[in-house]
Design a protein around this motif. Sequence first.
Motif, short mmCIF file in Angstrom:
data_model
loop_
_atom_site.label_atom_id
_atom_site.label_comp_id
_atom_site.label_asym_id
_atom_site.label_seq_id
_atom_site.Cartn_x
_atom_site.Cartn_y
_atom_site.Cartn_z
N ASN A 82 0.82 -1.21 0.00
CA ASN A 82 0.00 0.00 0.00
C ASN A 82 0.86 1.26 0.00
O ASN A 82 0.60 2.22 -0.74
N VAL A 83 1.90 1.28 0.82
CA VAL A 83 2.80 2.44 0.88
C VAL A 83 3.58 2.56 -0.42
O VAL A 83 3.72 3.67 -0.96
N ASP A 84 4.10 1.46 -0.93
CA ASP A 84 4.85 1.50 -2.19
C ASP A 84 3.98 1.97 -3.34
O ASP A 84 4.44 2.72 -4.22
N ARG A 85 2.74 1.58 -3.33
CA ARG A 85 1.85 1.87 -4.46
C ARG A 85 1.30 3.30 -4.42
O ARG A 85 1.26 3.98 -5.44
N LEU A 86 0.92 3.77 -3.23
CA LEU A 86 0.22 5.05 -3.14
C LEU A 86 1.09 6.21 -2.65
O LEU A 86 0.76 7.36 -2.91
N TYR A 87 2.17 5.90 -1.95
CA TYR A 87 3.00 6.98 -1.42
C TYR A 87 4.30 7.13 -2.20
O TYR A 87 4.58 8.17 -2.78
N TYR A 88 5.11 6.07 -2.25
CA TYR A 88 6.38 6.16 -2.96
C TYR A 88 6.22 6.02 -4.47
O TYR A 88 7.13 6.41 -5.22
N LYS A 89 5.10 5.43 -4.92
CA LYS A 89 4.83 5.22 -6.34
C LYS A 89 5.85 4.29 -7.01
O LYS A 89 5.94 4.24 -8.24
N ASP A 92 4.77 1.25 -9.50
CA ASP A 92 4.57 1.47 -10.93
C ASP A 92 5.77 0.99 -11.74
O ASP A 92 5.62 0.54 -12.89
N GLU A 93 6.98 1.08 -11.16
CA GLU A 93 8.16 0.61 -11.87
C GLU A 93 8.12 -0.89 -12.08
O GLU A 93 8.56 -1.40 -13.11
N ILE A 94 7.59 -1.61 -11.08
CA ILE A 94 7.46 -3.06 -11.22
C ILE A 94 6.45 -3.40 -12.32
O ILE A 94 6.66 -4.34 -13.10
N LEU A 95 5.37 -2.63 -12.38
CA LEU A 95 4.35 -2.90 -13.39
C LEU A 95 4.87 -2.66 -14.80
O LEU A 95 4.40 -3.27 -15.76
N ALA A 97 7.95 -3.28 -15.69
CA ALA A 97 8.99 -4.26 -15.98
C ALA A 97 8.38 -5.46 -16.73
O ALA A 97 7.19 -5.75 -16.59
N PRO A 98 9.19 -6.16 -17.50
CA PRO A 98 8.68 -7.32 -18.26
C PRO A 98 8.55 -8.57 -17.38
O PRO A 98 9.25 -9.57 -17.58
N VAL A 99 7.67 -8.50 -16.41
CA VAL A 99 7.42 -9.64 -15.52
C VAL A 99 5.94 -9.96 -15.55
O VAL A 99 5.09 -9.09 -15.77
N SER A 100 5.60 -11.21 -15.31
CA SER A 100 4.21 -11.65 -15.36
C SER A 100 3.47 -11.24 -14.09
O SER A 100 4.08 -11.03 -13.03
N PRO A 101 2.14 -11.11 -14.17
CA PRO A 101 1.36 -10.81 -12.96
C PRO A 101 1.56 -11.85 -11.86
O PRO A 101 1.55 -11.50 -10.68
N VAL A 102 1.75 -13.11 -12.23
CA VAL A 102 1.96 -14.15 -11.23
C VAL A 102 3.23 -13.87 -10.45
O VAL A 102 3.27 -13.99 -9.21
N ALA A 103 4.30 -13.47 -11.13
CA ALA A 103 5.56 -13.16 -10.46
C ALA A 103 5.42 -11.96 -9.55
O ALA A 103 6.00 -11.93 -8.45
N VAL A 104 4.66 -10.96 -9.98
CA VAL A 104 4.46 -9.77 -9.15
C VAL A 104 3.73 -10.13 -7.86
O VAL A 104 4.14 -9.72 -6.76
N ILE A 105 2.66 -10.90 -7.98
CA ILE A 105 1.87 -11.28 -6.80
C ILE A 105 2.70 -12.14 -5.86
O ILE A 105 2.72 -11.93 -4.63
#
Length: 248
Positions: A82-89, A92-95, A97-105
Motif C-alpha cells: 500500500n505504501v509502495d503503491r500510493l506513497y512512494y509510487k 509502478d516501476e514493477i508494473l 517491468a517485463p514480468v508476469s502478474p503471477v511473479a508480481v503477486i
Amino acid sequence: MIKILRDSYSIWWADLRILRHLWTRFLITSLMSPILYLLAFGFGLGRRIEVGDISYLEFVIPGIIALTAMNTSFNGAGMKLNVDRLYYKCFDEILMAPVSPVAVILGKSLIGVLRGLFVSFAFLLIGLGLSSMRITPLFILTLLITCFTFSFMGVLAALLARSHQDMATLSSVILMPMTFLGGTFFPVENLPHWLKAILHLMPLTYASECLRAEALGRPLPWLSLLVLASFGAIFFFACILALRRCTS
C-alpha cells in the motif's frame, strides 16, 4: 516456471533487504500483541479453565499462533505494498517491468509470508516453554499455508485500496472480526449451528483448527486444511484480476 520464480525472487529481494536492517525492531513490535493475548487470556482469564481434557493455556497457544500468522502476514505484505503503491509510487516501476502478474503477486506476497513465519516461530518458542504442544511437519505445512493465505489477502486489499485510509478500514473490517471470532480464544464446536456457519466463512477458523489439532496430537482435519488452501487460491487469483485492473 523458472522465469516466474526468478522474477518473484527479484521482487521479493528488494523488500527483504529492508527487513534485514529492521528485523529486531520488527520482531519486538510484532510480538507485543501475541504476548499480551497470552498474558490476558492464557494466564489471566483462563488460569483455572479447562477445555475438554486440556488446560485453556494449551488450547489458546495454537490459536494465538494462527492469529499471529494472520496479522503479520496480512500487514507485512499489504501495508508495505500500500505504501509502495500510493506513497512512494515505486510499484509502478514493477508494473512497467517485463514480468508476469503471477511473479508480481508472488514476489509481493513472499515478504508477508516470511514475516509471518518469522514472528510465528518466535512466539512458538515461547509456547513450547509453557505447554506440552508438539511440532510436526504437518504443523509447519499448515502454518506455511496460513501465511500464504493471509499474505495473498493483504496484497489483494492493498491493490483494491484507493487510499491509506481505505487500507486501514479494510484491515479493521477484515482482521478484527476474525481475531475474536475465528476460533482463537474459544472452541466453536458447541456454538449454535447458524453462528458456527458464519465463523466457518473465516479462513482463520480453519487455520486455528488445523494448527491446534497438530499441536495437541489430534487427527488433522484434512477438509479444513483443504478449505484453508482454497481460500489462499481464491485470494491469489483475485490478486491477479485486481492487478490486471490496475494495469488496464
